[in-house]
Design an enzyme around this catalytic site. Structure first.
Site, PDB file in Angstrom:
ATOM      1  N   HIS A 116       0.832  -1.199   0.000  1.00 14.59           N
ATOM      2  CA  HIS A 116       0.000   0.000   0.000  1.00 14.59           C
ATOM      3  C   HIS A 116       0.877   1.263   0.000  1.00 14.59           C
ATOM      4  O   HIS A 116       2.001   1.212  -0.454  1.00 14.59           O
ATOM      5  CB  HIS A 116      -0.987  -0.048   1.169  1.00 14.59           C
ATOM      6  CG  HIS A 116      -1.772  -1.321   1.196  1.00 14.59           C
ATOM      7  ND1 HIS A 116      -2.834  -1.563   0.359  1.00 14.59           N
ATOM      8  CD2 HIS A 116      -1.592  -2.461   1.936  1.00 14.59           C
ATOM      9  CE1 HIS A 116      -3.307  -2.787   0.587  1.00 14.59           C
ATOM     10  NE2 HIS A 116      -2.553  -3.352   1.529  1.00 14.59           N
TER      11      HIS A 116
ATOM     12  N   GLU B  76      -2.050   0.192   7.797  1.00 15.40           N
ATOM     13  CA  GLU B  76      -1.169  -0.871   7.307  1.00 15.40           C
ATOM     14  C   GLU B  76       0.040  -0.308   6.578  1.00 15.40           C
ATOM     15  O   GLU B  76       1.162  -0.807   6.730  1.00 15.40           O
ATOM     16  CB  GLU B  76      -1.956  -1.798   6.379  1.00 15.40           C
ATOM     17  CG  GLU B  76      -1.167  -2.960   5.820  1.00 15.40           C
ATOM     18  CD  GLU B  76      -1.982  -3.834   4.891  1.00 15.40           C
ATOM     19  OE1 GLU B  76      -1.416  -4.832   4.384  1.00 15.40           O
ATOM     20  OE2 GLU B  76      -3.174  -3.525   4.662  1.00 15.40           O
TER      21      GLU B  76
ATOM     22  N   HIS C 156       2.883  -7.124   4.118  1.00 14.84           N
ATOM     23  CA  HIS C 156       1.546  -6.605   4.397  1.00 14.84           C
ATOM     24  C   HIS C 156       1.151  -6.919   5.838  1.00 14.84           C
ATOM     25  O   HIS C 156       1.830  -7.691   6.520  1.00 14.84           O
ATOM     26  CB  HIS C 156       0.517  -7.231   3.444  1.00 14.84           C
ATOM     27  CG  HIS C 156       0.586  -6.715   2.045  1.00 14.84           C
ATOM     28  ND1 HIS C 156      -0.344  -5.866   1.503  1.00 14.84           N
ATOM     29  CD2 HIS C 156       1.501  -6.931   1.069  1.00 14.84           C
ATOM     30  CE1 HIS C 156      -0.015  -5.574   0.253  1.00 14.84           C
ATOM     31  NE2 HIS C 156       1.109  -6.209  -0.041  1.00 14.84           N
TER      32      HIS C 156
ATOM     33  N   GLU D 234       1.908 -11.748   5.114  1.00 11.37           N
ATOM     34  CA  GLU D 234       0.938 -11.047   5.953  1.00 11.37           C
ATOM     35  C   GLU D 234       1.415 -11.158   7.404  1.00 11.37           C
ATOM     36  O   GLU D 234       1.260 -12.203   8.041  1.00 11.37           O
ATOM     37  CB  GLU D 234      -0.451 -11.675   5.799  1.00 11.37           C
ATOM     38  CG  GLU D 234      -1.027 -11.609   4.388  1.00 11.37           C
ATOM     39  CD  GLU D 234      -1.747 -10.309   4.102  1.00 11.37           C
ATOM     40  OE1 GLU D 234      -1.582  -9.344   4.880  1.00 11.37           O
ATOM     41  OE2 GLU D 234      -2.482 -10.251   3.101  1.00 11.37           O
TER      42      GLU D 234
END
Length: 254
Positions: free
Chosen positions: A11, A25, A78, A143
């Site tokens: 992101h 995040e 992430h 993640e």
């Protein structure tokens, strides 16, 4: 020659990623990527970044940046999220398919993060993710805990340096396992042109139909090829799809 890795902080910019109680995040991923990169560089790895500041790039742009840089691996960091807060916790890694050195790297990263205290949710295949489908090198998306889990956030904050070290160790352990960096593998070639205009025209046509196509520039030819497969069986399946779509094909070694 040292290995080269593109680190991607998920992101950024106008895309905050998952948000929980004001925590974004994009901030967690950038901070962690920079720490991982420093460790890898200190261990002789050539590290590049999709971003080092709070800027936005589309997943496609990130994949193309890695392809253009010609790096050996792509690692995207992430934080996860779940529809209900504080229900799920743990780490998981995502790969295009569960094969080859990318799978081993993902498993090694997860195991290292488990040793820090995270629940290990395993490795999952996600062929539809752009940064896994469009990259031409082995790619792993990690993640690092659920951002809407208080348990994972406390682990993330209290053990930040250990987490960065764990991810770096998972990468380094994989590279030290006497693997060939580029094992025998296969792509499906759809065309070869001396004029790049024709190659780009075919490339865009294939990408519009969601084929993972790319251009390989070698020996004066611009070769339009699809996929990057560890097994002949997987390459054959893609060749059959392309033939059904009306394209001439030949399977080539990468």
């Amino acid at each position: 020659m040292p290995y080269s890795i593109m680190l991607d902080a998920g992101h950024g910019g106008r895309d905050p990623g998952a948000v929980y109680n004001g925590r974004q995040e994009k901030d967690d991923t950038l901070r962690l990527v920079l720490a991982i990169g420093e460790i890898l560089q200190n261990n002789g790895i050539d590290v590049q970044y999709t971003r080092t500041t709070d800027v936005y790039q589309s997943p496609y742009e990130k994949a193309m940046e890695a392809n253009n840089a010609g790096v050996d691996f792509f690692i995207s960091i992430h934080r996860n999220s779940f529809p209900t807060d504080n229900v799920v916790s743990g780490v998981e890694s995502l790969v295009y398919d569960k094969s080859g050195i990318k799978l081993e790297m993902a498993e090694n990263i997860n195991e290292q993060l488990e040793s820090v205290g995270f629940v290990n949710l395993g490795v999952k295949a996600r062929p539809n993710l752009v940064v896994l489908r469009r990259t031409r090198m082995p790619a792993v998306l990690v993640e690092v805990g659920f951002i809407n889990s208080n348990t994972d956030n406390q682990l993330f904050d209290d053990n930040f340096n250990d987490i960065a070290q764990a991810i770096a160790d998972g990468i380094l352990d994989t590279l030290e396992m006497d693997h060939e960096l580029d094992p025998p593998g296969y792509r499906v070639q759809v065309g070869a042109f001396r004029n790049p205009t024709y190659a780009n025209r075919l490339l865009n046509e294939l990408l519009e139909q969601d084929f993972p196509a790319s251009i390989i520039d070698s020996d004066g030819f611009f070769r339009v090829q699809v996929g990057n497969y560890d097994t002949l069986d997987d390459a054959t399946k893609m060749e059959q799809r392309l033939k059904r779509a009306g394209y001439p094909t030949v399977i080539v070694s990468r």
